[in-house]
Design a protein around this motif. Structure first.
Motif: not given
Ligand SMILES: Nc1nc2c(ncn2[C@@H]2O[C@H](COP(=O)(O)OP(=O)(O)OP(=O)(O)O)[C@@H](O)[C@H]2O)c(=O)[nH]1
Length: 508
Positions: A46-61, A75-83
């Motif tokens: 869960f902690e990893m997912i939480r961090d991933m989501m926070a990062n995506i939200k930060r990048i995709v403002n 957004i797609q790029q951010a998801v790809f990069n975070e994965l």
């Protein structure tokens, strides 16, 4: 949920978002919630997912992104990069060098697949020109030595072990010394499987490590252990200097999310995955192509390697030329199916093709998938040349469809299904339109002088300047010209630019 399904779920969430007329906070929130759900179901911590989501939200403002920005792509790029970030600890593992003696020690829980994986690893490297040798320091499980001996004999790899000696530290040290003397450059030490609670066995593993001074310790984990993966891999890392992870049994119902946790816990990369019980069911693991394939975006450099391997050299320029003209005809599809059928492990090859995810070609269903391709090809055999060379699926009116169905002994519904598949692929592959390819003659010279590795190294080493020459002008414009391309390449690492750019899950 197996990893392929995870990829499918994430792709669908992204696709749903792409279909929305306007991307606002609500649409983005729903998309991220769906991705979160999919990752949770795959046992990602869960902690990893939480961090991933926070990062995506930060990048995709969304507020900061001007109207002109391509929000979908960002957004797609951010998801790809975070994965990718989740699976990439940021530092490569130690890689053995030919001709220089090195020791690799395998550790893992009981039954994780260590012994099988040791031989797979030895066999893989033997094919690459190494001189591997196997040492069985598993004195705990009766039968472990026999198993290793049997596998090693099959693969013609020298081995060392003992039925009498019960001290694994002694066997390991003797085996390593002997193979060093015999100039084996890759000495692989298999150790006993442990339970996490067995402090004494952990101590023994530490002693084997001290006695053999491994250059690399590989932690082998069963892909299906789920949430336990984090604590278990951490326990191993605390006893021995784990430097790489191999995830086994990825062919079964492994959720695979645990693998991501193991990366986080050991700060070591996954280097291979085991995809079956046989010696060659073993795949190199490379993060970006893997995520690309997972999301159905294709793995362009892997695909190029395969083209080099199986498409006859004289057909390569023609194939690339046709793709660059954007004329994806049924004949071209037919030829590609023919090539795919020749390429072997069909699931693997398929997932490299833009537009096909591992979900479309699930492992274990290769026979059905192969039968489907053959069925499509039989129907195409009943088409006229004009039909095969047309790029307009609208020419297939009812009477033509009926004729093809009759000619091939199939139903009209089958013909329609095949044409739908053609339309779907044609849409994806049309993104290659404008692809600049080497001039006539250059390609065959290129193939003569380069092998598959060179080709992927070439795409890896391309800088933005080179890359821009290969891109269709409209695509370059879409990503913000040279400046946009440079920043995108920095984000992605140039290696998979092509996979990302031409992939099916890419820009809209
Ligand atoms: N399907 C599948 N089975 C695998 C894979 N890797 C190993 N196995 C099977 O998993 C079982 C356990 O493998 P072993 O290699 O004996 O495991 P181990 O970790 O050495 O076991 P211990 O010595 O008891 O610790 C065997 O039946 C293997 O054939 C894989 O990638 N896929």
């Amino acid at each position: 949920m197996v990893l392929a399904e995870l990829g499918g779920s994430i792709s669908r969430a992204l696709q749903k978002m792409s279909n929305a007329t306007i991307i606002d906070e609500k649409v983005l929130g729903e998309c991220l919630n769906e991705i979160t759900r999919a990752l949770m179901q795959s046992d990602v911590k869960f902690e990893m997912i939480r961090d991933m989501m926070a990062n995506i939200k930060r990048i995709v403002n969304l507020e900061d992104l001007a109207a002109g920005h391509n929000k979908r792509r960002i957004i797609q790029q951010a998801v790809f990069n975070e994965l990718c970030k989740m699976m990439d600890p940021g530092k490569p593992s130690f890689t053995p060098k030919k001709g220089k003696s090195c020791v690799v020690m395998f550790v893992g829980l009981q039954g994780s697949g260590k012994t099988t994986t040791c031989t797979k690893y030895a066999y893989y490297n033997q094919k690459k020109g190494f001189k591997p040798a196997l040492v069985c320091a598993d004195t705990f499980r009766a039968g472990a030595f026999d198993q290793l001996k049997q596998n090693a004999t099959k693969a013609k790899i020298p081995f060392y072990g003992s039925y009498m000696e019960s001290d694994p530290v002694k066997i390991a040290a003797e085996g390593v010394e002997r193979f060093k003397k015999e100039n084996n450059d890759l000495i692989i030490v298999d150790t006993s499987g442990r339970h996490m609670q067995e402090a004494a066995l952990f101590e023994e593993m530490r002693q084997v490590s001290e006695a053999t001074k491994p250059d690399l310790v590989i932690f082998v984990m069963d892909g299906s252990i789920g949430q336990m993966a984090f604590a278990q891999s951490q326990a191993f890392k605390q006893s021995v200097p784990v430097g790489a992870v191999i995830v086994t049994k990825m062919d079964g119902h492994a959720k695979g999310g645990g693998a991501l946790s193991a990366v986080a816990a050991t700060k070591s990369p996954v280097i291979f995955i085991g995809t079956g019980e046989h010696m060659d069911e073993f795949e190199v693991f490379d993060v970006k192509p893997f995520v690309s394939r997972l999301l159905g975006m294709g793995d362009w450099s892997g695909f190029m390697d395969k083209i080099q391997e199986v498409v006859p050299t004289d057909q390569q320029p023609e194939l690339l030329q046709k793709l660059s003209e954007g004329s994806f005809t049924l004949r071209l599809m037919y030829e590609q199916f023919q090539n795919i059928l020749k390429m072997g492990p069909i699931g693997q090859v398929f997932s490299m093709l833009p537009g096909f995810s591992a979900e479309v070609m699930p492992k274990g269903h290769e026979k059905e998938s192969q039968a489907k391709l053959k069925r499509y090809m039989t129907m195409m055999d009943s088409m006229t040349n004009a039909e095969l060379d047309s790029t307009n699926p609208k020419i297939f009116n009812d009477s033509r469809a009926l004729r093809i169905a009759r000619g091939s002994g199939r139903s009209i519904r089958d013909v329609m299904e095949m044409l739908e598949e053609y339309k779907r692929l044609s849409k994806i592959w049309s993104k290659m339109k404008g692809l600049k390819i080497p001039k006539k003659g250059e390609m065959s010279a290129l193939s003569r002088n380069m092998n598959a590795q060179h080709m992927s190294a070439l795409s890896r080493n391309m800088n933005a300047q080179h890359m821009s020459k290969f891109l269709p002008p409209q695509m370059l414009k879409l990503i913000g010209g040279m400046e946009g391309l440079q920043s995108l390449m920095k984000q992605m690492g140039s290696k998979d630019m092509m996979g990302g750019m031409f992939g099916g899950g890419g820009d809209k």
